[in-house]
Design an enzyme around this catalytic site. Structure first.
Site, mmCIF file in Angstrom:
data_model
loop_
_atom_site.group_PDB
_atom_site.id
_atom_site.type_symbol
_atom_site.label_atom_id
_atom_site.label_comp_id
_atom_site.label_asym_id
_atom_site.label_seq_id
_atom_site.Cartn_x
_atom_site.Cartn_y
_atom_site.Cartn_z
ATOM 1 N N GLY A 70 0.809 -1.212 0.000
ATOM 2 C CA GLY A 70 0.000 0.000 0.000
ATOM 3 C C GLY A 70 0.843 1.264 0.000
ATOM 4 O O GLY A 70 0.536 2.238 -0.697
ATOM 5 N N ASN A 151 -8.040 3.906 8.538
ATOM 6 C CA ASN A 151 -7.425 2.764 9.227
ATOM 7 C C ASN A 151 -7.535 2.840 10.746
ATOM 8 O O ASN A 151 -7.402 1.835 11.416
ATOM 9 C CB ASN A 151 -5.952 2.631 8.818
ATOM 10 C CG ASN A 151 -5.215 3.939 8.858
ATOM 11 O OD1 ASN A 151 -5.577 4.884 8.168
ATOM 12 N ND2 ASN A 151 -4.182 4.009 9.665
ATOM 13 N N GLN A 179 -7.757 -0.289 3.466
ATOM 14 C CA GLN A 179 -8.605 -0.866 4.514
ATOM 15 C C GLN A 179 -9.933 -1.388 3.964
ATOM 16 O O GLN A 179 -10.644 -2.117 4.658
ATOM 17 C CB GLN A 179 -8.896 0.170 5.606
ATOM 18 C CG GLN A 179 -7.708 0.511 6.472
ATOM 19 C CD GLN A 179 -7.312 -0.620 7.420
ATOM 20 O OE1 GLN A 179 -8.137 -1.441 7.832
ATOM 21 N NE2 GLN A 179 -6.043 -0.668 7.768
ATOM 22 N N SER A 199 -3.589 -3.402 -0.609
ATOM 23 C CA SER A 199 -2.483 -4.150 -0.014
ATOM 24 C C SER A 199 -2.989 -5.503 0.479
ATOM 25 O O SER A 199 -3.984 -5.567 1.213
ATOM 26 C CB SER A 199 -1.900 -3.351 1.147
ATOM 27 O OG SER A 199 -0.902 -4.099 1.791
ATOM 28 N N HIS A 201 -1.968 -7.772 2.645
ATOM 29 C CA HIS A 201 -1.951 -8.245 4.040
ATOM 30 C C HIS A 201 -3.066 -7.664 4.901
ATOM 31 O O HIS A 201 -3.200 -8.017 6.067
ATOM 32 C CB HIS A 201 -0.569 -8.025 4.681
ATOM 33 C CG HIS A 201 -0.247 -6.623 5.101
ATOM 34 N ND1 HIS A 201 -0.339 -6.229 6.410
ATOM 35 C CD2 HIS A 201 0.181 -5.546 4.414
ATOM 36 C CE1 HIS A 201 0.033 -4.955 6.499
ATOM 37 N NE2 HIS A 201 0.357 -4.520 5.298
ATOM 38 N N THR A 237 12.126 -7.807 -10.574
ATOM 39 C CA THR A 237 11.516 -9.116 -10.810
ATOM 40 C C THR A 237 10.261 -9.266 -9.953
ATOM 41 O O THR A 237 10.284 -8.990 -8.753
ATOM 42 C CB THR A 237 12.520 -10.233 -10.477
ATOM 43 O OG1 THR A 237 13.702 -9.996 -11.242
ATOM 44 C CG2 THR A 237 11.960 -11.606 -10.817
ATOM 45 N N CYS A 324 1.523 2.584 13.070
ATOM 46 C CA CYS A 324 2.637 3.456 12.715
ATOM 47 C C CYS A 324 2.790 4.584 13.735
ATOM 48 O O CYS A 324 3.851 5.149 13.892
ATOM 49 C CB CYS A 324 2.397 4.056 11.340
ATOM 50 S SG CYS A 324 1.617 2.907 10.227
HETATM 51 C C1 LIG Z 1 -1.748 -0.521 6.018
HETATM 52 C C2 LIG Z 1 -2.109 0.704 5.277
HETATM 53 C C3 LIG Z 1 -1.244 1.270 4.335
HETATM 54 C C4 LIG Z 1 0.135 0.726 4.091
HETATM 55 O O1 LIG Z 1 0.092 -0.500 3.409
HETATM 56 P P1 LIG Z 1 1.411 -1.440 3.429
HETATM 57 O O2 LIG Z 1 1.093 -2.542 2.481
HETATM 58 O O3 LIG Z 1 1.546 -1.914 4.848
HETATM 59 O O4 LIG Z 1 2.545 -0.598 2.979
HETATM 60 C C5 LIG Z 1 -1.658 2.386 3.643
HETATM 61 N N1 LIG Z 1 -2.873 2.922 3.852
HETATM 62 C C6 LIG Z 1 -3.748 2.416 4.747
HETATM 63 C C7 LIG Z 1 -5.082 3.046 4.914
HETATM 64 C C8 LIG Z 1 -3.395 1.294 5.491
HETATM 65 O O5 LIG Z 1 -4.251 0.798 6.375
#
Ligand SMILES: *Cc1c(COP(=O)(O)O)cnc(C)c1O
Length: 395
Positions: A70, A151, A179, A199, A201, A237, A324
């Site tokens: 993300g 988030n 999110q 993202s 995860h 890659t 964060c």
């Molecule tokens: C987690 C998050 C990100 C960052 O994503 P990563 O894949 O961890 O770099 C950016 N924006 C929001 C709203 C998030 O919750």
């Protein structure tokens, strides 16, 4: 019993994603850029994943760029749109006060480079008013970047209305949907979204992989120099096992979105109801226009960090807002944007749920939070002053 209620920070990998990744590493180990058949097999696997992910968000496969997550997708979207705007003399960017740091810090950099940044307020409910955007948008607005869902407090922004205004005013619209993707329905074409970050995860996929969707016709510049991967826009890659894991996780998330959204929002509302009964507690963000799994509370007189540690001792993994921000002593910029005073913004608790959580866990969380809040308040000189009436309650 250990209760994981920090799914906004990251999620547990879905078994289907794990299986797809292992299989990919064993069977599609080639480099998709290689011309031999091992490479071509990897290229085919990647193309399938690209088409599947595109389909699941309502995009064309040519509009999907794989990134490292993300953060990178946000950086590239914003820098690219800014660069493109500047070439046409457009150096104004609009965003909101509650964006993720991947967006806010990129905008701070651009401000130093001569761009003018307008951050829209969100009011006490944590939602942007589209009328404010209408007032702020100008001839020289190159980009509007407003997140799909927050988030920390889970509030959902009026993305469709925002997108319509941007279309009308011919400004590029990017949304950080990290999110939201996999949790609420999204169709980028129908919703007139020009650029979107996601993202893996955050929806039970692997870490370190994400997508920047860029609508056909919107120009994209690369952040890094290197090979010709991703149509020359993102060299390096490709992380194929992670790409395949992301596709599997998104497939599962979208297939079960309805049922799991219903289940999780019932759990969320149980928590909100239970925690609201604690005296001098306040739900942060709109009660209804929020992600199915997000609960965020402030408890007056409480330090967020102590609350988290004591909950961890009781087997509950929660967060004080954003992963964060915790670890720093600054109160959350999101809670400050809601108009909360500094001392209250320190005492927040975020519980973010998944479909694996249960009603029994919610009861345990409510009891534990109530007890821990009471325990901490009994030790707090600030609370004593409040109780004696020497200070005014703000909640
Ligand atoms: C987690 C998050 C990100 C960052 O994503 P990563 O894949 O961890 O770099 C950016 N924006 C929001 C709203 C998030 O919750």
């Amino acid at each position: 019993m250990y209760i994981y209620a920090d799914n906004a920070a990251t999620t547990k990998i879905h078994p289907a994603a794990l299986e797809a990744m292992t299989k990919c590493m064993e069977e599609a180990y080639g480099n998709p850029s290689s011309l031999h058949s091992v490479g071509q097999k990897a290229a085919e696997v990647m193309q399938k994943a690209r088409e599947e992910i595109a389909g699941l968000i309502g995009a064309d496969f040519r509009e999907i760029y794989f990134t490292s997550g993300g953060t990178e997708a946000d950086n590239q979207a914003i820098r690219s749109a800014a660069d493109f705007g500047a070439r046409k003399g457009k150096k104004h960017i609009i965003s909101s006060a509650i964006e993720h740091h991947a967006v806010l810090h990129t905008l701070e950099r651009l401000e130093k480079e001569g761009f003018e940044i307008t951050l829209l307020p969100v009011g006490e409910k944590g939602i942007v008013n589209p009328e404010d955007l209408r007032q702020a948008i100008r001839e020289d607005t190159a980009l509007v970047t407003i997140m799909y869902a927050n988030n920390e407090i889970g509030t959902m922004q009026p993305v469709d209305e925002i997108a319509a205004i941007c279309r009308e005013k011919k400004a590029i619209f990017h949304t950080d949907a990290v999110q939201a993707v996999g949790h609420v329905p999204i169709h980028v074409h129908e919703q007139n979204i020009d650029m979107l970050s996601l993202s893996a995860h955050k929806f039970h996929g692997p870490r370190g992989i994400g997508v920047l969707y860029v609508r056909k016709g919107v120009p994209l510049f690369n952040l890094m120099e290197g090979g010709a991967q991703e149509r020359g826009r993102r060299p390096g890659t490709e992380n194929l096992p992670a790409i395949v894991g992301m596709a599997a996780a998104l497939r599962e998330a979208v297939a079960h979105m309805n049922a799991s959204g219903k289940k999780v929002s019932v759990l969320r509302d149980m928590l909100i109801e239970g925690l609201s009964k604690i005296p001098h507690a306040r739900l942060n963000g709109d009660a209804r226009k929020r992600l199915p799994g997000n609960v965020n509370f402030c408890f007056e007189g409480i330090e967020g960090e102590s609350l988290l540690l004591l909950l961890d001792h009781r087997g509950i993994a929660a967060s004080s807002g954003s992963a964060c921000t915790s670890g720093s002593l600054d109160p959350s910029h999101v809670l400050l944007a809601l108009g909360l005073p500094h001392e209250v913004a320190h005492g927040s608790l975020r519980l973010s749920l998944s479909e694996e959580n249960t009603e029994e866990e919610m009861k345990h969380i409510i009891d534990s939070v109530r007890e821990v809040v009471e325990y901490l308040r009994n030790m707090s000189p600030v609370w004593e002053d409040l109780e004696k009436g020497e200070k005014e309650h703000v909640i």
